[in-house]
Design a protein around this motif. Structure first.
Motif, PDB file in Angstrom:
ATOM      1  N   GLY A  21     -30.433 -19.918   6.000  1.00  0.00           N
ATOM      2  CA  GLY A  21     -30.306 -21.075   5.115  1.00  0.00           C
ATOM      3  C   GLY A  21     -30.331 -20.764   3.635  1.00  0.00           C
ATOM      4  N   GLY A  22     -30.448 -19.497   3.285  1.00  0.00           N
ATOM      5  CA  GLY A  22     -30.394 -19.103   1.886  1.00  0.00           C
ATOM      6  C   GLY A  22     -31.556 -19.620   1.057  1.00  0.00           C
ATOM      7  N   SER A  23     -31.248 -20.087  -0.146  1.00  0.00           N
ATOM      8  CA  SER A  23     -32.291 -20.439  -1.111  1.00  0.00           C
ATOM      9  C   SER A  23     -33.178 -21.586  -0.635  1.00  0.00           C
ATOM     10  CB  SER A  23     -31.669 -20.777  -2.463  1.00  0.00           C
ATOM     11  OG  SER A  23     -30.801 -21.891  -2.341  1.00  0.00           O
ATOM     12  N   GLY A  24     -32.639 -22.518   0.134  1.00  0.00           N
ATOM     13  CA  GLY A  24     -33.461 -23.626   0.635  1.00  0.00           C
ATOM     14  C   GLY A  24     -34.538 -23.146   1.583  1.00  0.00           C
ATOM     15  N   THR A  25     -34.182 -22.229   2.482  1.00  0.00           N
ATOM     16  CA  THR A  25     -35.159 -21.689   3.427  1.00  0.00           C
ATOM     17  C   THR A  25     -36.182 -20.830   2.697  1.00  0.00           C
ATOM     18  OG1 THR A  25     -33.435 -21.670   5.119  1.00  0.00           O
ATOM     19  CG2 THR A  25     -35.429 -20.434   5.594  1.00  0.00           C
ATOM     20  N   ILE A  26     -35.744 -20.054   1.737  1.00  0.00           N
ATOM     21  CA  ILE A  26     -36.668 -19.229   0.958  1.00  0.00           C
ATOM     22  C   ILE A  26     -37.641 -20.110   0.178  1.00  0.00           C
ATOM     23  CG2 ILE A  26     -36.833 -17.607  -0.979  1.00  0.00           C
ATOM     24  CD1 ILE A  26     -34.224 -16.334   0.159  1.00  0.00           C
ATOM     25  N   GLU A  27     -37.144 -21.188  -0.386  1.00  0.00           N
ATOM     26  CA  GLU A  27     -38.020 -22.118  -1.114  1.00  0.00           C
ATOM     27  C   GLU A  27     -39.055 -22.725  -0.174  1.00  0.00           C
ATOM     28  OE1 GLU A  27     -39.711 -24.140  -4.286  1.00  0.00           O
ATOM     29  OE2 GLU A  27     -38.272 -22.494  -4.300  1.00  0.00           O
ATOM     30  N   ALA A  28     -38.651 -23.057   1.053  1.00  0.00           N
ATOM     31  CA  ALA A  28     -39.593 -23.595   2.038  1.00  0.00           C
ATOM     32  C   ALA A  28     -40.678 -22.567   2.342  1.00  0.00           C
ATOM     33  CB  ALA A  28     -38.861 -24.000   3.306  1.00  0.00           C
ATOM     34  N   VAL A  29     -40.301 -21.301   2.474  1.00  0.00           N
ATOM     35  CA  VAL A  29     -41.279 -20.234   2.723  1.00  0.00           C
ATOM     36  C   VAL A  29     -42.246 -20.148   1.542  1.00  0.00           C
ATOM     37  CG1 VAL A  29     -41.573 -17.726   2.943  1.00  0.00           C
ATOM     38  CG2 VAL A  29     -39.831 -18.911   4.293  1.00  0.00           C
ATOM     39  N   LYS A  30     -41.716 -20.181   0.320  1.00  0.00           N
ATOM     40  CA  LYS A  30     -42.568 -20.112  -0.876  1.00  0.00           C
ATOM     41  C   LYS A  30     -43.550 -21.274  -0.937  1.00  0.00           C
ATOM     42  CE  LYS A  30     -39.376 -17.533  -3.792  1.00  0.00           C
ATOM     43  NZ  LYS A  30     -38.491 -17.582  -4.976  1.00  0.00           N
ATOM     44  N   ARG A  31     -43.142 -22.425  -0.415  1.00  0.00           N
ATOM     45  CA  ARG A  31     -43.999 -23.621  -0.422  1.00  0.00           C
ATOM     46  C   ARG A  31     -44.885 -23.702   0.827  1.00  0.00           C
ATOM     47  NH1 ARG A  31     -42.032 -28.073  -3.788  1.00  0.00           N
ATOM     48  NH2 ARG A  31     -40.337 -27.331  -5.098  1.00  0.00           N
ATOM     49  N   ALA A  32     -44.840 -22.679   1.662  1.00  0.00           N
ATOM     50  CA  ALA A  32     -45.642 -22.594   2.893  1.00  0.00           C
ATOM     51  C   ALA A  32     -45.357 -23.755   3.849  1.00  0.00           C
ATOM     52  CB  ALA A  32     -47.134 -22.502   2.576  1.00  0.00           C
ATOM     53  N   ILE A  33     -44.118 -24.206   3.872  1.00  0.00           N
ATOM     54  CA  ILE A  33     -43.704 -25.236   4.817  1.00  0.00           C
ATOM     55  C   ILE A  33     -43.438 -24.553   6.159  1.00  0.00           C
ATOM     56  CG2 ILE A  33     -41.859 -26.879   5.363  1.00  0.00           C
ATOM     57  CD1 ILE A  33     -41.693 -27.355   2.290  1.00  0.00           C
ATOM     58  N   PRO A  34     -43.996 -25.066   7.244  1.00  0.00           N
ATOM     59  CA  PRO A  34     -43.774 -24.420   8.541  1.00  0.00           C
ATOM     60  C   PRO A  34     -42.288 -24.248   8.848  1.00  0.00           C
ATOM     61  CG  PRO A  34     -45.454 -26.109   8.717  1.00  0.00           C
ATOM     62  CD  PRO A  34     -44.841 -26.243   7.341  1.00  0.00           C
ATOM     63  N   ILE A  35     -41.960 -23.108   9.458  1.00  0.00           N
ATOM     64  CA  ILE A  35     -40.583 -22.787   9.807  1.00  0.00           C
ATOM     65  C   ILE A  35     -40.477 -22.701  11.325  1.00  0.00           C
ATOM     66  CG2 ILE A  35     -38.666 -21.152   9.532  1.00  0.00           C
ATOM     67  CD1 ILE A  35     -39.536 -22.249   6.835  1.00  0.00           C
ATOM     68  N   VAL A  36     -39.578 -23.481  11.890  1.00  0.00           N
ATOM     69  CA  VAL A  36     -39.224 -23.367  13.302  1.00  0.00           C
ATOM     70  C   VAL A  36     -38.060 -22.386  13.297  1.00  0.00           C
ATOM     71  CG1 VAL A  36     -38.457 -24.578  15.381  1.00  0.00           C
ATOM     72  CG2 VAL A  36     -39.970 -25.735  13.747  1.00  0.00           C
ATOM     73  N   LEU A  37     -38.355 -21.145  13.633  1.00  0.00           N
ATOM     74  CA  LEU A  37     -37.436 -20.030  13.429  1.00  0.00           C
ATOM     75  C   LEU A  37     -36.759 -19.649  14.735  1.00  0.00           C
ATOM     76  CD1 LEU A  37     -36.366 -17.990  11.362  1.00  0.00           C
ATOM     77  CD2 LEU A  37     -38.379 -16.578  11.851  1.00  0.00           C
ATOM     78  N   HIS A  38     -35.423 -19.727  14.730  1.00  0.00           N
ATOM     79  CA  HIS A  38     -34.640 -19.513  15.941  1.00  0.00           C
ATOM     80  C   HIS A  38     -34.040 -18.114  15.987  1.00  0.00           C
ATOM     81  CE1 HIS A  38     -32.410 -20.667  19.457  1.00  0.00           C
ATOM     82  NE2 HIS A  38     -31.302 -20.195  18.920  1.00  0.00           N
ATOM     83  N   ALA A  39     -34.190 -17.474  17.145  1.00  0.00           N
ATOM     84  CA  ALA A  39     -33.619 -16.142  17.362  1.00  0.00           C
ATOM     85  C   ALA A  39     -32.298 -16.263  18.102  1.00  0.00           C
ATOM     86  CB  ALA A  39     -34.584 -15.301  18.192  1.00  0.00           C
ATOM     87  N   HIS A  40     -31.320 -15.513  17.658  1.00  0.00           N
ATOM     88  CA  HIS A  40     -30.087 -15.356  18.420  1.00  0.00           C
ATOM     89  C   HIS A  40     -29.553 -13.953  18.188  1.00  0.00           C
ATOM     90  CE1 HIS A  40     -27.637 -16.075  14.807  1.00  0.00           C
ATOM     91  NE2 HIS A  40     -28.300 -17.194  14.608  1.00  0.00           N
ATOM     92  N   GLY A  41     -28.489 -13.617  18.843  1.00  0.00           N
ATOM     93  CA  GLY A  41     -28.023 -12.243  18.911  1.00  0.00           C
ATOM     94  C   GLY A  41     -27.674 -11.560  17.613  1.00  0.00           C
ATOM     95  N   LYS A  55     -44.363 -12.655   4.435  1.00  0.00           N
ATOM     96  CA  LYS A  55     -45.503 -11.737   4.325  1.00  0.00           C
ATOM     97  C   LYS A  55     -45.946 -11.544   2.880  1.00  0.00           C
ATOM     98  CE  LYS A  55     -44.802  -7.808   6.202  1.00  0.00           C
ATOM     99  NZ  LYS A  55     -44.422  -6.574   6.917  1.00  0.00           N
ATOM    100  N   SER A  56     -45.032 -11.695   1.936  1.00  0.00           N
ATOM    101  CA  SER A  56     -45.369 -11.465   0.534  1.00  0.00           C
ATOM    102  C   SER A  56     -46.066 -12.669  -0.103  1.00  0.00           C
ATOM    103  CB  SER A  56     -44.105 -11.121  -0.259  1.00  0.00           C
ATOM    104  OG  SER A  56     -43.302 -12.278  -0.445  1.00  0.00           O
ATOM    105  N   GLN A  57     -46.136 -13.776   0.610  1.00  0.00           N
ATOM    106  CA  GLN A  57     -46.730 -14.994   0.075  1.00  0.00           C
ATOM    107  C   GLN A  57     -48.252 -14.968   0.221  1.00  0.00           C
ATOM    108  OE1 GLN A  57     -43.424 -15.848  -1.170  1.00  0.00           O
ATOM    109  NE2 GLN A  57     -44.813 -17.559  -1.399  1.00  0.00           N
ATOM    110  N   ALA A  58     -48.953 -15.519  -0.776  1.00  0.00           N
ATOM    111  CA  ALA A  58     -50.405 -15.671  -0.667  1.00  0.00           C
ATOM    112  C   ALA A  58     -50.732 -16.609   0.491  1.00  0.00           C
ATOM    113  CB  ALA A  58     -50.980 -16.211  -1.967  1.00  0.00           C
ATOM    114  N   GLU A  59     -49.916 -17.658   0.655  1.00  0.00           N
ATOM    115  CA  GLU A  59     -50.054 -18.593   1.770  1.00  0.00           C
ATOM    116  C   GLU A  59     -48.737 -18.603   2.546  1.00  0.00           C
ATOM    117  OE1 GLU A  59     -51.625 -22.574   1.395  1.00  0.00           O
ATOM    118  OE2 GLU A  59     -52.467 -22.021  -0.544  1.00  0.00           O
ATOM    119  N   PRO A  60     -48.595 -17.730   3.522  1.00  0.00           N
ATOM    120  CA  PRO A  60     -47.341 -17.719   4.285  1.00  0.00           C
ATOM    121  C   PRO A  60     -47.240 -18.966   5.168  1.00  0.00           C
ATOM    122  CG  PRO A  60     -48.873 -16.116   5.184  1.00  0.00           C
ATOM    123  CD  PRO A  60     -49.514 -16.690   3.957  1.00  0.00           C
ATOM    124  N   PRO A  61     -46.023 -19.386   5.465  1.00  0.00           N
ATOM    125  CA  PRO A  61     -45.859 -20.565   6.314  1.00  0.00           C
ATOM    126  C   PRO A  61     -46.204 -20.250   7.763  1.00  0.00           C
ATOM    127  CG  PRO A  61     -43.747 -19.544   5.938  1.00  0.00           C
ATOM    128  CD  PRO A  61     -44.744 -18.799   5.082  1.00  0.00           C
TER     129      PRO A  61
END
Length: 140
Positions: A21-41, A55-61
């Motif tokens: 999701g690019g910058s939007g997803t990164i911003e969510a990570v920075k804001r410690a918003i939970p991520i429903v993270l999907h794996a695919h091939g 991992k680099s966040q003081a408060e990771p999501p």
């Protein structure tokens, strides 16, 4: 007074993503918003980048891991869905959220949206056709 954007961020419960999701997803990570993270091939590099950012966040999501395989994978869930949009709906339904409490804002199945990142348009349109079917099966 806070901006419309800040109000939207403050009301966000989680982001459903396969990490592209690019910058939007990164911003969510920075804001410690939970991520429903999907794996695919083919999203391993995207996952690794997002996890490094977290991992680099003081408060990771919080991370809720999803997959789309027929077998059980410990620590992961398969709520269904072919795209982030219908997967989000399937995730909410799996949590017991009533269908009439779910609003689909900006969801399109007829065009490849701006949040799709680098994608094969023909393949993405096939996924959007499946997304439409999944949403229809659930009454949307």
């Amino acid at each position: 007074p806070s901006s419309t954007s800040e109000k939207a961020w403050s009301r966000l419960a989680c982001v459903v993503s396969d990490a592209d999701g690019g910058s939007g997803t990164i911003e969510a990570v920075k804001r410690a918003i939970p991520i429903v993270l999907h794996a695919h091939g083919d999203n391993r590099e995207d996952w690794e980048g997002l996890l490094e950012q977290a991992k680099s966040q003081a408060e990771p999501p919080d991370l809720i891991l999803t997959h789309q395989t027929p077998r059980d994978i410990p620590g992961m869930h398969n709520p269904g869905g072919f795209t982030d949009g219908d997967r989000a709906v399937c995730f909410l339904l799996a949590l017991g959220v009533e269908r009439d409490r779910i609003s689909l804002l900006g969801t399109r199945t007829d065009i490849v949206g701006r949040w799709s990142g680098n994608t094969d348009e023909e393949r993405k349109m096939e996924k959007l056709t499946w997304m439409s079917r999944v949403l229809h099966m659930h009454g949307f």
